[in-house]
Motif scaffolding. Structure first.
Motif, short mmCIF file in Angstrom:
data_model
loop_
_atom_site.label_atom_id
_atom_site.label_comp_id
_atom_site.label_asym_id
_atom_site.label_seq_id
_atom_site.Cartn_x
_atom_site.Cartn_y
_atom_site.Cartn_z
N ASP A 1 0.87 -1.17 0.00
CA ASP A 1 0.00 0.00 0.00
C ASP A 1 0.90 1.22 0.00
OD1 ASP A 1 -2.73 -1.00 0.26
OD2 ASP A 1 -1.98 -1.87 2.13
N VAL A 2 0.70 2.10 -0.99
CA VAL A 2 1.45 3.34 -1.01
C VAL A 2 0.51 4.43 -0.53
CG1 VAL A 2 2.73 4.98 -2.42
CG2 VAL A 2 2.84 2.54 -2.94
N LEU A 3 0.95 5.19 0.49
CA LEU A 3 0.08 6.19 1.08
C LEU A 3 0.26 7.53 0.39
CD1 LEU A 3 0.90 5.22 4.76
CD2 LEU A 3 -1.00 4.40 3.33
N PRO A 4 -0.81 8.35 0.37
CA PRO A 4 -0.69 9.66 -0.28
C PRO A 4 0.44 10.47 0.35
CG PRO A 4 -2.98 9.21 0.29
CD PRO A 4 -2.16 8.12 0.91
N GLY A 5 1.23 11.13 -0.48
CA GLY A 5 2.27 12.03 0.00
C GLY A 5 3.56 11.34 0.38
N GLU A 6 3.62 10.03 0.31
CA GLU A 6 4.89 9.39 0.68
C GLU A 6 5.73 9.11 -0.56
OE1 GLU A 6 4.95 5.64 2.80
OE2 GLU A 6 3.60 4.71 1.37
N ALA A 7 7.01 8.89 -0.32
CA ALA A 7 7.91 8.49 -1.39
C ALA A 7 8.20 7.03 -1.19
CB ALA A 7 9.18 9.31 -1.34
N GLU B 1 -5.43 -7.87 -7.16
CA GLU B 1 -6.23 -6.65 -7.16
C GLU B 1 -5.32 -5.44 -7.10
OE1 GLU B 1 -9.59 -4.26 -4.66
OE2 GLU B 1 -8.66 -6.01 -3.74
N LEU B 2 -5.60 -4.48 -7.98
CA LEU B 2 -4.81 -3.25 -8.01
C LEU B 2 -5.76 -2.07 -8.04
CD1 LEU B 2 -2.05 -1.80 -8.40
CD2 LEU B 2 -2.28 -2.20 -10.84
N ARG B 3 -5.56 -1.12 -7.13
CA ARG B 3 -6.37 0.10 -7.11
C ARG B 3 -5.43 1.28 -7.09
NH1 ARG B 3 -9.45 -2.48 -8.61
NH2 ARG B 3 -11.53 -3.09 -8.04
N ILE B 4 -5.68 2.24 -7.96
CA ILE B 4 -4.85 3.44 -7.98
C ILE B 4 -5.76 4.64 -7.81
CG2 ILE B 4 -3.24 4.82 -9.34
CD1 ILE B 4 -3.06 1.78 -10.80
N LEU B 5 -5.51 5.46 -6.81
CA LEU B 5 -6.37 6.59 -6.47
C LEU B 5 -7.81 6.12 -6.32
CD1 LEU B 5 -4.75 9.00 -9.08
CD2 LEU B 5 -4.54 9.23 -6.61
N GLY B 6 -7.95 4.90 -5.84
CA GLY B 6 -9.29 4.34 -5.61
C GLY B 6 -9.96 3.81 -6.85
#
Lengths: 264, 297
Positions: B16-22, B50-55
């Motif tokens: 999971d990549v969180l918003p604003g992180e590098a 399963e892949l979700r990008i920006l929801g």
């Protein structure tokens, strides 16, 4: 400088227009060198075929002076050659060398937008080259009917009919030597036998039907009818429909092959 | 997951990549980093999982997602015949940016990547570092929420690399999410808040650079060089020193908590290495420990 706090741009309304704009931007830098040759070709044609070869064809073709008879054929074959030239190496190179399509594919464009925008550019090229051809030959007095302006929509359709399948071909081949083959085995035979220099009707049976199968013959017949102000050999609707089948079928193929190449 | 025929490029990763992180994907060549980036870039449908990008779903909403991504590919694909500025303005229109706004945006971005002086020169003669900066600028024309960077500084000289890092760091400060692949450990340490190490299409470790070092390596490393071809012989006499001993053809590595103390013990055993280096453990030690030292290709 703020990267995030600005209103977010949406998606383009007609993405293919943005793709066309890109190709026109590049063309703005090179069109001058192209203009010279697009004036040169019709001038040489009139001199060489009209006054040179035409001098030997002294009773003309179907009662029409040879120069007037051959101009519509060369007009259509010029459009075809420009359309195919613009659809071979440029398309292949955009996959293989500059990777332009890869860059476009990373933006919110679909394979169909990328194909449509580039095809539109090819049509602009084919139609402007034809318009120059028509203008120059008209100045030499080789165009006798005002219906000649109708050749421009005809060559646009011809351009699409040959460029669209060529897009698919250039997207599918693995090496540029296949592109040279296309010129040798499709473009040159079509130019020679599809009624540009002599009536296809004077060919032996088998060859004649091959000539009828080419998109070029149908466009030549329509262009000739327009510039001479005579009825075509086939019905106008039949000609247009046949060219449209090539255009639509070719475009569907091209989009499919582009997608196969870009989405893996 | 991503399969090509019988070949599995990405066998299964769960991140999971969180918003604003590098966020960084590290791994040797062939680990599946680029395949993963292509799936995130919505140009390569996953073969499973399963892949979700920006929801959103990348297969169904590809263009909508791509409209909010910026992509800086591994191989530059700028248009060599257009000017620097035109490369940005034509690209901006793919995102529906009107012509005037595109020119403004291009000017800002050229300033951001320090290419304003070259705005009207063609791309072809630019240096590798300039092209890379222009590619990064192009990835920002749509003010993306997420920027994907596939090996952003590979092939650049040190000055160019540091300039790119500094600009990317500034983007991060502005709240842009960065997702990058790299096989430069210093790059990962500089830029990434969190990273995963991939090998053979799987994740072998996950965490912040510091946490990974703590978990998979010791605090310090002592590098000992003995006379040629005698590393093995000497290594035998180092038994019991440090948590782990690694014997390489040209030197012996001691993984220890306190390097100077370990070195004192080496000397106490009467060993006199030709050269000694005591250093902090780095992400590179973790990487080599997890993915092995053998060449992949």
């Amino acid at each position: 400088m703020s990267v995030t706090q600005r209103a977010r741009p949406g998606l383009p309304r007609v993405p293919a227009v943005a793709v066309l704009a890109y190709h026109l931007t590049g063309y703005r830098r090179t069109w001058r060198s192209g203009v010279f040759s697009s004036f040169l070709l019709p001038t040489l044609t009139v001199l060489g075929f009209g006054f040179g070869v035409g001098g030997y064809v002294d009773q003309g073709v179907d009662g029409v002076p040879y120069l007037e008879w051959i101009v519509p054929g060369l007009l259509a074959s010029t459009a075809m050659q420009v359309a195919i030239a613009e659809s071979t190496f440029p398309v292949f190179g955009n996959f293989q060398w500059t990777r332009t399509y890869t860059a476009q594919n990373a933006a919110p464009l679909r394979a169909g937008d990328i194909v449509a925008g580039h095809l539109a550019f090819v049509l602009v090229r084919a139609v402007t080259a034809s318009a120059v051809f028509l203008l120059v030959t008209a100045l030499f007095g080789a165009v006798v009917s005002v219906w000649a302006v109708l050749t421009l929509p005809v060559v646009a359709l011809l351009g699409l009919a040959v460029a669209a399948p060529t897009f698919g071909y250039a997207a599918a081949v693995s090496s540029d030597s296949w592109l040279a083959m296309l010129f040798r085995f499709a473009v040159i035979p079509m130019t020679l036998f599809a009624g540009v220099f002599f009536p296809a009707e004077s060919l032996p049976d088998g060859l004649r039907h091959l000539a009828y199968a080419t998109p070029l013959w149908h466009a030549v017949d329509l262009c000739r009818a327009a510039t001479l102000g005579v009825p075509p050999h086939w019905s106008v609707a039949g000609h247009l429909l046949y060219l449209a089948v090539w255009a639509v079928g070719g475009a569907a193929l091209a989009v499919r092959l582009f997608r196969r190449r870009l989405v893996v | 997951m991503k399969r090509f025929g019988d070949f599995t490029a990405v066998a299964g990763i769960d991140v999971d990549v969180l918003p604003g992180e590098a966020f960084g994907f590290l791994g040797p060549n062939g680990a599946g980093k680029s395949s993963t980036m292509r799936m995130i870039g919505c140009i390569s449908p996953p073969s499973g999982g399963e892949l979700r990008i920006l929801g959103m779903d990348p297969v169904r909403d590809g263009p909508a997602i791509r409209g909010r991504l910026g992509v800086c590919p591994q191989l530059d694909n700028l248009d060599p015949d257009l000017t620097v500025r035109e490369n940005l303005t034509t690209y901006a229109r793919y995102f529906g940016v009107p012509r005037g706004a595109a020119r403004e945006r291009a000017a800002e971005l050229l300033d951001f990547v320090q290419l304003t002086e070259r705005a009207d020169s063609k791309v072809e003669p630019l240096s590798g570092g300039m092209k890379r900066r222009l590619t990064i600028a192009r990835a920002l024309v749509n003010e993306p929420d997420i920027v994907l960077l596939d090996e952003p500084t590979t092939g650049l000289d040190p000055q160019a690399r540091h300039l790119v890092w500094e600009r990317l760091f500034r983007l991060k400060q502005q709240g842009v999410t960065l997702v990058l692949t790299t096989h430069y450990m210093d790059e990962a340490e500089q830029l990434c808040d969190r990273l995963v190490v991939m090998d053979g299409g799987r994740i072998v470790a996950e965490g912040s650079p510091r946490a990974l070092i703590e978990r998979h390596s010791t605090r310090e490393v002592v590098e000992l060089r003995f006379a040629a071809d005698s590393q093995e012989a000497f290594a035998g006499k180092l038994d019991g020193l440090g948590e782990r001993i690694e014997v390489l053809p040209d030197r012996v590595l001691l993984y220890v908590a306190d390097g100077d103390a370990a070195l004192a013990q080496v000397e106490a055993r009467g060993l006199t290495p030709a050269a000694v280096l005591v250093r902090r453990s780095s992400l590179e030690d973790v990487f080599l420990h997890l993915t092995g030292r053998t060449l992949v290709d």
